[in-house]
Design a protein around this motif. Structure first.
Motif, PDB file in Angstrom:
ATOM      1  N   VAL A  82      -3.794 -94.300  43.561  1.00 52.36           N
ATOM      2  CA  VAL A  82      -3.332 -95.532  44.070  1.00 52.36           C
ATOM      3  C   VAL A  82      -2.953 -96.155  42.688  1.00 52.36           C
ATOM      4  CG1 VAL A  82      -4.411 -97.858  44.621  1.00 52.36           C
ATOM      5  CG2 VAL A  82      -4.909 -95.528  46.084  1.00 52.36           C
ATOM      6  N   SER A  83      -3.669 -95.984  41.710  1.00 47.23           N
ATOM      7  CA  SER A  83      -3.026 -96.723  40.309  1.00 47.23           C
ATOM      8  C   SER A  83      -1.832 -96.287  39.785  1.00 47.23           C
ATOM      9  CB  SER A  83      -4.199 -96.340  39.219  1.00 47.23           C
ATOM     10  OG  SER A  83      -3.878 -96.775  37.988  1.00 47.23           O
ATOM     11  N   ASN A  84      -1.534 -94.954  39.950  1.00 45.26           N
ATOM     12  CA  ASN A  84      -0.204 -94.440  39.579  1.00 45.26           C
ATOM     13  C   ASN A  84       0.735 -94.899  40.561  1.00 45.26           C
ATOM     14  OD1 ASN A  84      -1.324 -93.063  37.824  1.00 45.26           O
ATOM     15  ND2 ASN A  84      -1.625 -91.020  38.898  1.00 45.26           N
ATOM     16  N   TYR A  85       0.419 -95.144  41.816  1.00 45.37           N
ATOM     17  CA  TYR A  85       1.505 -95.551  42.788  1.00 45.37           C
ATOM     18  C   TYR A  85       1.690 -97.202  42.568  1.00 45.37           C
ATOM     19  CZ  TYR A  85       3.561 -97.363  47.061  1.00 45.37           C
ATOM     20  OH  TYR A  85       4.404 -98.079  48.033  1.00 45.37           O
ATOM     21  N   LEU A  86       0.737 -97.841  42.159  1.00 48.46           N
ATOM     22  CA  LEU A  86       0.917 -99.386  42.075  1.00 48.46           C
ATOM     23  C   LEU A  86       1.670 -99.668  40.516  1.00 48.46           C
ATOM     24  CD1 LEU A  86      -2.538-100.598  43.064  1.00 48.46           C
ATOM     25  CD2 LEU A  86      -0.085-100.981  44.423  1.00 48.46           C
ATOM     26  N   ARG A  87       1.398 -98.438  39.669  1.00 47.84           N
ATOM     27  CA  ARG A  87       2.082 -98.677  38.321  1.00 47.84           C
ATOM     28  C   ARG A  87       3.477 -98.809  38.355  1.00 47.84           C
ATOM     29  NH1 ARG A  87      -0.265 -98.276  33.418  1.00 47.84           N
ATOM     30  NH2 ARG A  87      -2.487 -98.237  33.428  1.00 47.84           N
ATOM     31  N   ARG A  88       4.236 -98.375  39.604  1.00 46.62           N
ATOM     32  CA  ARG A  88       5.568 -98.392  39.579  1.00 46.62           C
ATOM     33  C   ARG A  88       6.327 -99.770  39.597  1.00 46.62           C
ATOM     34  NH1 ARG A  88       6.787 -94.855  45.088  1.00 46.62           N
ATOM     35  NH2 ARG A  88       7.003 -97.134  45.540  1.00 46.62           N
ATOM     36  N   TYR A  89       5.167-100.738  39.962  1.00 49.06           N
ATOM     37  CA  TYR A  89       5.667-102.249  39.696  1.00 49.06           C
ATOM     38  C   TYR A  89       5.223-102.757  38.332  1.00 49.06           C
ATOM     39  CZ  TYR A  89       6.222-101.180  44.804  1.00 49.06           C
ATOM     40  OH  TYR A  89       6.286-100.382  45.962  1.00 49.06           O
ATOM     41  N   SER A  90       5.985-103.289  38.036  1.00 49.57           N
ATOM     42  CA  SER A  90       5.667-104.007  36.664  1.00 49.57           C
ATOM     43  C   SER A  90       4.601-104.764  36.471  1.00 49.57           C
ATOM     44  CB  SER A  90       6.860-104.460  36.052  1.00 49.57           C
ATOM     45  OG  SER A  90       7.087-106.021  36.702  1.00 49.57           O
ATOM     46  N   ILE A  91       4.140-105.547  37.567  1.00 52.11           N
ATOM     47  CA  ILE A  91       3.096-106.460  37.139  1.00 52.11           C
ATOM     48  C   ILE A  91       1.741-105.727  37.428  1.00 52.11           C
ATOM     49  CG2 ILE A  91       2.803-106.947  39.950  1.00 52.11           C
ATOM     50  CD1 ILE A  91       2.156-109.748  39.225  1.00 52.11           C
ATOM     51  N   PHE A  92       1.506-104.746  38.053  1.00 48.20           N
ATOM     52  CA  PHE A  92       0.484-103.755  38.298  1.00 48.20           C
ATOM     53  C   PHE A  92       0.337-102.935  36.920  1.00 48.20           C
ATOM     54  CE2 PHE A  92       1.155-104.924  42.837  1.00 48.20           C
ATOM     55  CZ  PHE A  92      -0.200-105.244  43.224  1.00 48.20           C
ATOM     56  N   ASP A  93       1.523-102.539  36.447  1.00 50.12           N
ATOM     57  CA  ASP A  93       1.596-101.867  35.351  1.00 50.12           C
ATOM     58  C   ASP A  93       0.970-102.434  33.922  1.00 50.12           C
ATOM     59  OD1 ASP A  93       1.978 -99.177  33.759  1.00 50.12           O
ATOM     60  OD2 ASP A  93       3.999-100.217  32.909  1.00 50.12           O
ATOM     61  N   THR A  94       1.286-103.789  33.966  1.00 57.22           N
ATOM     62  CA  THR A  94       0.946-104.656  33.086  1.00 57.22           C
ATOM     63  C   THR A  94      -0.660-104.825  33.185  1.00 57.22           C
ATOM     64  OG1 THR A  94       3.052-105.734  32.892  1.00 57.22           O
ATOM     65  CG2 THR A  94       1.260-106.851  31.950  1.00 57.22           C
ATOM     66  N   PHE A  95      -1.006-105.116  34.251  1.00 62.83           N
ATOM     67  CA  PHE A  95      -2.482-105.431  34.759  1.00 62.83           C
ATOM     68  C   PHE A  95      -3.403-104.168  34.149  1.00 62.83           C
ATOM     69  CE2 PHE A  95      -6.024-104.830  37.629  1.00 62.83           C
ATOM     70  CZ  PHE A  95      -6.876-105.921  37.268  1.00 62.83           C
ATOM     71  N   PHE A  96      -2.907-102.865  34.728  1.00 68.77           N
ATOM     72  CA  PHE A  96      -3.581-101.574  34.674  1.00 68.77           C
ATOM     73  C   PHE A  96      -3.680-101.532  33.010  1.00 68.77           C
ATOM     74  CE2 PHE A  96      -2.788-100.707  38.986  1.00 68.77           C
ATOM     75  CZ  PHE A  96      -4.344-100.903  39.494  1.00 68.77           C
ATOM     76  N   THR A  97      -2.671-101.563  32.329  1.00 68.37           N
ATOM     77  CA  THR A  97      -2.503-101.382  30.827  1.00 68.37           C
ATOM     78  C   THR A  97      -3.477-102.249  30.245  1.00 68.37           C
ATOM     79  OG1 THR A  97      -0.237-100.721  31.054  1.00 68.37           O
ATOM     80  CG2 THR A  97      -0.787-101.303  28.781  1.00 68.37           C
ATOM     81  N   TRP A  98      -3.610-103.717  30.532  1.00 65.31           N
ATOM     82  CA  TRP A  98      -4.480-104.431  29.933  1.00 65.31           C
ATOM     83  C   TRP A  98      -5.911-104.202  30.346  1.00 65.31           C
ATOM     84  CZ3 TRP A  98      -7.943-107.672  32.809  1.00 65.31           C
ATOM     85  CH2 TRP A  98      -8.417-108.859  32.132  1.00 65.31           C
ATOM     86  N   LEU A  99      -6.111-104.012  31.541  1.00 65.26           N
ATOM     87  CA  LEU A  99      -7.515-103.493  31.873  1.00 65.26           C
ATOM     88  C   LEU A  99      -7.954-102.320  31.315  1.00 65.26           C
ATOM     89  CD1 LEU A  99      -9.862-104.178  33.927  1.00 65.26           C
ATOM     90  CD2 LEU A  99      -8.804-102.766  35.372  1.00 65.26           C
ATOM     91  N   PHE A 100      -7.225-101.396  31.190  1.00 62.34           N
ATOM     92  CA  PHE A 100      -7.872-100.073  30.564  1.00 62.34           C
ATOM     93  C   PHE A 100      -7.970-100.254  29.297  1.00 62.34           C
ATOM     94  CE2 PHE A 100      -5.705 -97.456  34.230  1.00 62.34           C
ATOM     95  CZ  PHE A 100      -6.810 -97.891  35.250  1.00 62.34           C
ATOM     96  N   SER A 101      -7.164-100.849  28.577  1.00 59.51           N
ATOM     97  CA  SER A 101      -7.148-101.076  27.103  1.00 59.51           C
ATOM     98  C   SER A 101      -8.408-101.872  26.773  1.00 59.51           C
ATOM     99  CB  SER A 101      -5.927-101.692  26.521  1.00 59.51           C
ATOM    100  OG  SER A 101      -5.641-102.905  26.869  1.00 59.51           O
ATOM    101  N   LYS A 102      -8.585-103.111  27.487  1.00 62.77           N
ATOM    102  CA  LYS A 102      -9.762-103.981  27.387  1.00 62.77           C
ATOM    103  C   LYS A 102     -11.014-103.036  27.522  1.00 62.77           C
ATOM    104  CE  LYS A 102     -11.917-108.131  28.854  1.00 62.77           C
ATOM    105  NZ  LYS A 102     -11.954-109.211  29.784  1.00 62.77           N
ATOM    106  N   THR A 103     -11.153-102.447  28.688  1.00 69.07           N
ATOM    107  CA  THR A 103     -12.267-101.691  29.063  1.00 69.07           C
ATOM    108  C   THR A 103     -12.639-100.789  27.937  1.00 69.07           C
ATOM    109  OG1 THR A 103     -11.976-102.140  31.365  1.00 69.07           O
ATOM    110  CG2 THR A 103     -13.420-100.349  30.711  1.00 69.07           C
ATOM    111  N   ARG A 104     -11.524 -99.939  27.620  1.00 69.16           N
ATOM    112  CA  ARG A 104     -11.763 -98.772  26.533  1.00 69.16           C
ATOM    113  C   ARG A 104     -12.387 -99.353  25.230  1.00 69.16           C
ATOM    114  NH1 ARG A 104      -6.782 -96.150  28.951  1.00 69.16           N
ATOM    115  NH2 ARG A 104      -7.660 -94.591  30.294  1.00 69.16           N
ATOM    116  N   ARG A 105     -11.741-100.497  24.834  1.00 71.26           N
ATOM    117  CA  ARG A 105     -12.093-101.021  23.680  1.00 71.26           C
ATOM    118  C   ARG A 105     -13.399-101.534  23.475  1.00 71.26           C
ATOM    119  NH1 ARG A 105      -8.301-104.294  23.504  1.00 71.26           N
ATOM    120  NH2 ARG A 105      -9.030-106.172  24.410  1.00 71.26           N
TER     121      ARG A 105
END
Length: 168
Positions: free
Chosen positions: A71-94
């Motif tokens: 689902v994440s990979n599918y949604l990443r096709r859209y820039s708004i979701f890609d930006t959100f997931f990139t932000w969320l994952f980097s913040k969570t990992r950090r």
């Protein structure tokens, strides 16, 4: 507890055991809300409250673990979701990488087991996805955390101690 009361009203025509199972499965209440409702409103005993809440809480775990990535990979096709997931994952990992690297699956189990808001099976599945934990490792860790949380919440509900007082 107003969310739980609303759920009780919505599930009024459903058998109590099924209502508890449903409350345990949804991310708003999970077993942290289902067990007190089962015992306090429906009059279930501790064992039944624990059993139906834990089963309900575990129901979404397998689909979540299997489908979060597609689902994440599918949604990443859209820039708004890609930006959100990139932000969320980097913040969570950090914020959590050091704990996860140090404690591994134990950190995931403890995270799920702590009966506080934004912890639990749903969040545990998201954390497992973000940190790349394989299904065969994530499922038992999350299941153990759910059972521990169920024991804690059941014990707290039986004794009448506030979870807020317990952790502060």
């Amino acid at each position: 507890m107003s969310v739980e009361i609303t759920l009780v009203e919505m599930l009024g025509s459903v058998p109590h055991w099924l209502a508890v199972l449903i409350m345990g499965a949804i991310p708003v209440s999970e077993l942290r809300g289902a067990i007190p409702v089962a015992m306090g409103i429906y009059g279930m005993g501790p064992f039944d409250a624990f059993f139906f809440s834990v089963i309900g809480n575990l129901l979404p775990v397998i689909p979540l673990l299997l489908f979060l990535e597609p689902v994440s990979n599918y949604l990443r096709r859209y820039s708004i979701f890609d930006t959100f997931f990139t932000w969320l994952f980097s913040k969570t990992r950090r914020k959590n990488a050091e704990s996860f690297e140090k404690y591994g699956l134990l950190a995931l189990t403890i995270f799920v087991a702590i009966p506080l808001p934004v912890t639990g099976a749903w969040s545990g599945c998201a954390a497992a996805f973000v940190f790349g934990v394989k299904f065969r490792h994530a499922l038992p860790a999350i299941a153990a955390g759910v059972m521990i949380a169920g024991i804690i919440v059941t014990g707290v509900t039986v004794t009448g101690i506030s979870l807020f007082d317990m952790f502060l």
